[in-house]
Enzyme design. Structure first.
Site: not given
Ligand code: GLV
Ligand code: GLV
Length: 319
Positions: A238, A267, A285
């Site tokens: 993250r 984001e 992402h």
């Molecule tokens: C993606 O970032 C997830 O947490 O699945």
């Protein structure tokens, strides 16, 4: 029974719900928090499937009706959900662990290789018609063989990245609040109690920490300053785990060799300064974005909803 899905997810999951005679409402576009709240107030939903981009905070949880029994996150990370507030209302919260481990790990490996070999820069170089002839010192990268990979957060994904990278001849060190004996046995990985030791030792750092109060800006300016000048930093967890401003400064000042990021602090905003740097690889992402995995995530979210709505226990509860 009624289930709210905040944005379109692969059909595989929606079909499972409809197959159980569940009335599925999928919101259009990318609904904001207020839209989700007004929808929750409109219909007596029994469950919901939400995305990692939805902020399911105390306010949203408070707007759920008395029928609401489960919030299934279409993601493994669940920092977007106020889990304690849900628990208080006896609403189960679930995620999609396991199914995306391999896909995210492979993406992290791709980012490591891309940064080390400068693949993206080289690609742009050729496309921009700059290739005027072979040169001994053109676009020199970094070898991984014999170097040390530092894993921050040795859960499923971090461990898998470590395993794969031993195939490239890398030695493994890791930081985690828990010892990972399986990882140590598989890779001879060494655990450090202090993240600082990993940062000082590793040539490549791959971040796999969940985002929470303890890990917000885990990599702050002070810790980033410990990285070796030839270090590569990769983040597929993250964005807010890294102080993005501090990282940009380190990259601009060439304090490290490069970075590869799939996630960003705010984001979908990716700072212009970051986008302009040649020594970073950026992906939107998409680390878990394989066709199979995104389908399986939808199936797992749906299966969790069904398990709970049928009176059972959730398959993948989060704490
Ligand atoms: C993606 O970032 C997830 O947490 O699945
Ligand atoms: C996430 O699934 C992790 O454990 O790394």
């Amino acid at each position: 029974m009624k289930v709210l899905v905040t944005q379109h997810i692969p059909e595989a999951g929606l079909q499972i719900l409809r197959g159980e005679n569940i009335e599925v409402t999928v919101l259009k576009g990318r609904p904001r928090k207020n839209r989700i709240i007004s929808e929750l107030k409109k219909e007596p939903y029994d469950g919901m499937i939400v995305l990692l981009t939805d902020t399911i905070d105390g306010e949203v949880i408070a707007a759920t009706g008395s029928n609401m029994r489960i919030i299934a996150n279409y993601a493994v990370g669940f920092n977007n959900i106020a889990v304690a507030a849900a628990k208080e209302k006896h609403i189960a919260v679930t995620n999609t662990p396991g199914v995306l481990t391999e896909t995210v790990a492979e993406h992290a490996v791709a980012l490591i290789l891309a940064a080390a070999t400068r693949t993206i820069e080289a690609d742009a170089f050729v496309r921009n018609n700059k290739f005027t002839g072979w040169e001994p010192e053109l676009l020199l990268g970094i070898d991984l063989q014999g170097k040390t990979l530092g894993i921050l957060g040795a859960g499923r994904i971090g461990s898998r990245v470590a395993e794969i990278m031993t195939g490239f001849g890398m030695n493994i060190v890791y930081y985690d609040v828990r010892a990972n004996q399986a990882l140590e046995q598989a890779t001879e990985a060494k655990q450090y109690d202090a993240p600082e030791e990993v940062l000082k030792t590793a040539d490549v750092i791959s971040v796999h920490l969940p985002l929470n109060e303890q890990t917000h800006h885990f990599l702050n300016a002070e810790r980033l300053a410990l990285l070796k000048p030839a270090a590569i930093l990769v983040n597929t967890s993250r964005g807010p785990v890294i102080d993005e401003k501090a990282l940009i400064a380190a990259l601009q000042e060439r304090k490290i060799f490069g970075a590869a990021l799939d996630v960003f602090e705010h984001e979908p905003k990716v700072p212009r300064a970051l986008r302009r740097l040649p020594n970073v690889v950026l992906t939107p992402h998409t680390a878990s974005a394989s066709i199979t995995t995104r389908n399986r995530m939808a199936e797992i979210a749906a299966q969790n909803v069904i398990a709970v709505l049928h009176g059972g226990t959730p398959l993948n509860p989060v704490e």
